[in-house]
Design a protein around this motif. Structure first.
Motif, PDB file in Angstrom:
ATOM      1  N   ALA A  79      20.687  40.264  33.854  1.00  0.00           N
ATOM      2  CA  ALA A  79      21.893  40.712  34.557  1.00  0.00           C
ATOM      3  C   ALA A  79      22.301  42.088  34.043  1.00  0.00           C
ATOM      4  O   ALA A  79      22.100  42.415  32.863  1.00  0.00           O
ATOM      5  CB  ALA A  79      23.030  39.716  34.335  1.00  0.00           C
ATOM      6  N   ILE A  80      22.859  42.897  34.925  1.00  0.00           N
ATOM      7  CA  ILE A  80      23.367  44.209  34.535  1.00  0.00           C
ATOM      8  C   ILE A  80      24.767  44.403  35.087  1.00  0.00           C
ATOM      9  O   ILE A  80      25.131  43.835  36.122  1.00  0.00           O
ATOM     10  CB  ILE A  80      22.473  45.370  35.025  1.00  0.00           C
ATOM     11  N   PHE A  81      25.539  45.211  34.382  1.00  0.00           N
ATOM     12  CA  PHE A  81      26.803  45.705  34.907  1.00  0.00           C
ATOM     13  C   PHE A  81      26.921  47.151  34.470  1.00  0.00           C
ATOM     14  O   PHE A  81      26.666  47.482  33.307  1.00  0.00           O
ATOM     15  CB  PHE A  81      28.006  44.912  34.407  1.00  0.00           C
ATOM     16  N   LEU A  82      27.318  48.006  35.397  1.00  0.00           N
ATOM     17  CA  LEU A  82      27.408  49.431  35.089  1.00  0.00           C
ATOM     18  C   LEU A  82      28.605  50.030  35.813  1.00  0.00           C
ATOM     19  O   LEU A  82      28.828  49.759  37.001  1.00  0.00           O
ATOM     20  CB  LEU A  82      26.119  50.124  35.532  1.00  0.00           C
ATOM     21  N   LEU A  83      29.382  50.799  35.079  1.00  0.00           N
ATOM     22  CA  LEU A  83      30.505  51.530  35.658  1.00  0.00           C
ATOM     23  C   LEU A  83      30.294  53.007  35.371  1.00  0.00           C
ATOM     24  O   LEU A  83      30.151  53.403  34.206  1.00  0.00           O
ATOM     25  CB  LEU A  83      31.834  51.061  35.055  1.00  0.00           C
ATOM     26  N   GLU A 102      25.089  60.665  31.493  1.00  0.00           N
ATOM     27  CA  GLU A 102      26.350  61.357  31.262  1.00  0.00           C
ATOM     28  C   GLU A 102      27.478  60.869  32.177  1.00  0.00           C
ATOM     29  O   GLU A 102      28.638  61.130  31.922  1.00  0.00           O
ATOM     30  CB  GLU A 102      26.172  62.869  31.407  1.00  0.00           C
ATOM     31  N   SER A 103      27.149  60.167  33.258  1.00  0.00           N
ATOM     32  CA  SER A 103      28.175  59.688  34.169  1.00  0.00           C
ATOM     33  C   SER A 103      28.601  58.260  33.871  1.00  0.00           C
ATOM     34  O   SER A 103      29.512  57.750  34.493  1.00  0.00           O
ATOM     35  CB  SER A 103      27.674  59.772  35.622  1.00  0.00           C
ATOM     36  N   ILE A 104      27.952  57.619  32.930  1.00  0.00           N
ATOM     37  CA  ILE A 104      28.201  56.209  32.671  1.00  0.00           C
ATOM     38  C   ILE A 104      29.398  56.029  31.734  1.00  0.00           C
ATOM     39  O   ILE A 104      29.436  56.590  30.643  1.00  0.00           O
ATOM     40  CB  ILE A 104      26.956  55.532  32.057  1.00  0.00           C
TER      41      ILE A 104
END
Length: 201
Positions: A85-89, A16-18
């Motif tokens: 690879a990952i990217f998360l905001l 829920e915070s992504i």
């Protein structure tokens, strides 16, 4: 955020915070697409132009690093899902968390560690001077960079860069780092001239 938590962030961050997340190979084309998506979401949430610029600038530096290091990894190795690879905001209360993870060669690991530890030890004024010196005297070192991207991310966020390495094999390690941007304590805008291209470590 404890450094020990970084290894589990890509598995445990609450959905829920992504605001945005991606796992897989990161390319220049995808990077542009990601920036458009995030910018639209930030505009939709009525985020201030200053915060939007800071987030997008940090994203550019972070994703550019991932693109640079991923070339060797994806060309040379059979990729296990947990090593992609990952990217998360994500957003947690008034803080934005930008998490990036990608494989890097073990021979560049000491270089990256030294650069980030040095950046974290500097005051904001000294970070600004370091940034200007790197631009003035040029880039150097492994992967064609002098840590300019990490200096800029630290300056934009006004916080420490939390990072961790987890060994994959004798040639590669998984490099994860976290950038935190507190909406209530954003550094003053810096008018330092920008280089023409984004530099990576």
């Amino acid at each position: 955020m404890l450094l020990d938590d970084l290894r589990n962030l890509r598995k445990t961050v609450a959905s829920e915070s992504i605001l945005f997340s991606y796992r897989g190979e990161i390319t220049q084309e995808l990077m542009v697409y990601f920036l458009r998506i995030v910018d639209k979401k930030l505009i939709g949430s009525k985020e201030s132009p200053l915060i939007r610029r800071r987030i997008l600038n940090i994203m550019i530096e972070s994703l550019q690093n991932a693109v640079k290091h991923a070339r060797d990894w994806y060309n040379e190795s059979e990729i296990e899902p947990e090593n992609e690879a990952i990217f998360l905001l994500s957003r947690r209360d008034d803080k934005y968390l930008l998490i990036n993870g990608n494989a890097v060669k073990n021979d560049v690991k000491p270089f990256i560690e030294r650069k980030i530890e040095n950046i974290n030890s500097l005051s904001s004024d000294k970070q600004r001077k370091l940034f200007r010196n790197i631009i003035k005297y040029g880039v150097y070192g492994s992967k064609g960079g002098a840590g300019l991207g990490f200096v800029d991310m630290a300056r934009k966020s006004g916080d420490l860069i939390n990072f961790d390495f987890e060994e994959i094999d004798e040639k590669y390690s998984y490099f994860t780092y976290l950038i935190t941007l507190d909406r209530n304590s954003i550094p003053e805008p810096d008018l330092t001239p920008k280089p023409n291209t984004v530099s990576t470590v």
